[in-house]
Design a protein around this motif. Structure first.
Motif, PDB file in Angstrom:
ATOM      1  N   THR A  15    -132.580  26.527 -17.486  1.00  0.00           N
ATOM      2  CA  THR A  15    -131.908  26.043 -16.281  1.00  0.00           C
ATOM      3  C   THR A  15    -131.643  24.540 -16.323  1.00  0.00           C
ATOM      4  O   THR A  15    -130.899  24.022 -15.508  1.00  0.00           O
ATOM      5  CB  THR A  15    -132.735  26.358 -15.016  1.00  0.00           C
ATOM      6  OG1 THR A  15    -133.949  25.614 -15.038  1.00  0.00           O
ATOM      7  CG2 THR A  15    -133.026  27.841 -14.910  1.00  0.00           C
ATOM      8  N   ILE A  16    -132.246  23.830 -17.277  1.00  0.00           N
ATOM      9  CA  ILE A  16    -132.094  22.373 -17.372  1.00  0.00           C
ATOM     10  C   ILE A  16    -130.828  22.060 -18.158  1.00  0.00           C
ATOM     11  O   ILE A  16    -130.695  22.417 -19.320  1.00  0.00           O
ATOM     12  CB  ILE A  16    -133.315  21.727 -18.060  1.00  0.00           C
ATOM     13  CG1 ILE A  16    -134.610  22.040 -17.309  1.00  0.00           C
ATOM     14  CG2 ILE A  16    -133.119  20.235 -18.236  1.00  0.00           C
ATOM     15  CD1 ILE A  16    -134.711  21.427 -15.941  1.00  0.00           C
ATOM     16  N   GLU A  17    -129.901  21.361 -17.502  1.00  0.00           N
ATOM     17  CA  GLU A  17    -128.650  20.990 -18.159  1.00  0.00           C
ATOM     18  C   GLU A  17    -128.745  19.635 -18.846  1.00  0.00           C
ATOM     19  O   GLU A  17    -128.216  19.446 -19.929  1.00  0.00           O
ATOM     20  CB  GLU A  17    -127.515  20.993 -17.141  1.00  0.00           C
ATOM     21  CG  GLU A  17    -127.202  22.392 -16.632  1.00  0.00           C
ATOM     22  CD  GLU A  17    -126.108  22.395 -15.587  1.00  0.00           C
ATOM     23  OE1 GLU A  17    -125.325  21.421 -15.529  1.00  0.00           O
ATOM     24  OE2 GLU A  17    -126.043  23.366 -14.827  1.00  0.00           O
ATOM     25  N   ASP A  18    -129.408  18.669 -18.194  1.00  0.00           N
ATOM     26  CA  ASP A  18    -129.523  17.317 -18.738  1.00  0.00           C
ATOM     27  C   ASP A  18    -131.005  17.000 -18.940  1.00  0.00           C
ATOM     28  O   ASP A  18    -131.699  16.622 -17.996  1.00  0.00           O
ATOM     29  CB  ASP A  18    -128.885  16.317 -17.779  1.00  0.00           C
ATOM     30  CG  ASP A  18    -128.914  14.896 -18.301  1.00  0.00           C
ATOM     31  OD1 ASP A  18    -129.350  14.675 -19.453  1.00  0.00           O
ATOM     32  OD2 ASP A  18    -128.509  13.990 -17.547  1.00  0.00           O
ATOM     33  N   GLN A  21    -133.014  13.751 -17.703  1.00  0.00           N
ATOM     34  CA  GLN A  21    -133.437  13.571 -16.316  1.00  0.00           C
ATOM     35  C   GLN A  21    -134.825  14.150 -16.042  1.00  0.00           C
ATOM     36  O   GLN A  21    -135.398  13.931 -14.976  1.00  0.00           O
ATOM     37  CB  GLN A  21    -132.426  14.225 -15.365  1.00  0.00           C
ATOM     38  CG  GLN A  21    -131.031  13.653 -15.466  1.00  0.00           C
ATOM     39  CD  GLN A  21    -130.985  12.174 -15.134  1.00  0.00           C
ATOM     40  OE1 GLN A  21    -131.539  11.732 -14.137  1.00  0.00           O
ATOM     41  NE2 GLN A  21    -130.357  11.399 -16.000  1.00  0.00           N
ATOM     42  N   LYS A  46    -135.803  20.854  -9.364  1.00  0.00           N
ATOM     43  CA  LYS A  46    -135.198  21.669 -10.414  1.00  0.00           C
ATOM     44  C   LYS A  46    -134.712  20.858 -11.612  1.00  0.00           C
ATOM     45  O   LYS A  46    -134.878  21.265 -12.752  1.00  0.00           O
ATOM     46  CB  LYS A  46    -134.050  22.486  -9.841  1.00  0.00           C
ATOM     47  CG  LYS A  46    -133.471  23.445 -10.830  1.00  0.00           C
ATOM     48  CD  LYS A  46    -132.385  24.276 -10.247  1.00  0.00           C
ATOM     49  CE  LYS A  46    -131.864  25.208 -11.323  1.00  0.00           C
ATOM     50  NZ  LYS A  46    -130.574  25.721 -11.054  1.00  0.00           N
ATOM     51  N   ASP A  47    -134.127  19.704 -11.387  1.00  0.00           N
ATOM     52  CA  ASP A  47    -133.593  18.896 -12.486  1.00  0.00           C
ATOM     53  C   ASP A  47    -134.612  17.926 -13.072  1.00  0.00           C
ATOM     54  O   ASP A  47    -134.372  17.350 -14.117  1.00  0.00           O
ATOM     55  CB  ASP A  47    -132.368  18.110 -12.012  1.00  0.00           C
ATOM     56  CG  ASP A  47    -131.239  19.030 -11.594  1.00  0.00           C
ATOM     57  OD1 ASP A  47    -131.101  20.098 -12.204  1.00  0.00           O
ATOM     58  OD2 ASP A  47    -130.503  18.675 -10.658  1.00  0.00           O
ATOM     59  N   ARG A  48    -135.745  17.750 -12.382  1.00  0.00           N
ATOM     60  CA  ARG A  48    -136.738  16.771 -12.828  1.00  0.00           C
ATOM     61  C   ARG A  48    -137.958  17.379 -13.491  1.00  0.00           C
ATOM     62  O   ARG A  48    -138.776  16.658 -14.052  1.00  0.00           O
ATOM     63  CB  ARG A  48    -137.165  15.918 -11.641  1.00  0.00           C
ATOM     64  CG  ARG A  48    -136.022  15.119 -11.060  1.00  0.00           C
ATOM     65  CD  ARG A  48    -136.447  14.131  -9.992  1.00  0.00           C
ATOM     66  NE  ARG A  48    -137.746  14.349  -9.416  1.00  0.00           N
ATOM     67  CZ  ARG A  48    -137.945  14.669  -8.139  1.00  0.00           C
ATOM     68  NH1 ARG A  48    -136.942  14.826  -7.326  1.00  0.00           N
ATOM     69  NH2 ARG A  48    -139.173  14.831  -7.681  1.00  0.00           N
TER      70      ARG A  48
END
Length: 112
Positions: A15-18, A21, A46-48
């Motif tokens: 689920t991690i795109e970048d 981050q 979610k992104d961290r």
């Protein structure tokens, strides 16, 4: 297991795109992963925060874990998380092995 599938000892966070981050990488095994996914969503992380599932503890999947760790060079914390208390579960097995793979000063171990 269906046709054309295979067992994976380590499942990275798809689920991690970048990955740059990501601040925290959490290693987990078993169904506790699903509780962590829900908690991550509720906290808006979610992104961290990346969740890496270790599906096979022995033999220890050293090379697969190395590849996952290399994806998260910017992360400041790597955590083993388990549902059981520290004197139960996989903590005693995972602690020295993960400590060898994770950059110095960036590892901690949690238990619920």
């Amino acid at each position: 297991m269906g046709p054309g599938t295979s067992f994976q000892p380590v499942l990275g966070d798809s689920t991690i795109e970048d990955t740059s981050q990501v601040e925290k990488v959490v290693f987990v095994s078993g169904k506790f992963y699903y509780d962590l996914v829900k908690e991550r969503e509720q906290r808006g992380m979610k992104d961290r925060m990346a969740l890496v599932r270790i599906e096979e503890l022995s033999p220890f999947p050293k090379n697969e874990l190395k590849k996952e760790i290399e994806k998260y060079q910017q992360a400041s914390e790597f955590v083993w998380c388990q549902e059981e208390p520290q004197n139960a579960g996989a903590y005693a097995f995972m602690s020295p092995r993960l400590n060898q793979l994770i950059p110095e000063g960036k590892v901690s171990f949690l238990v619920k």
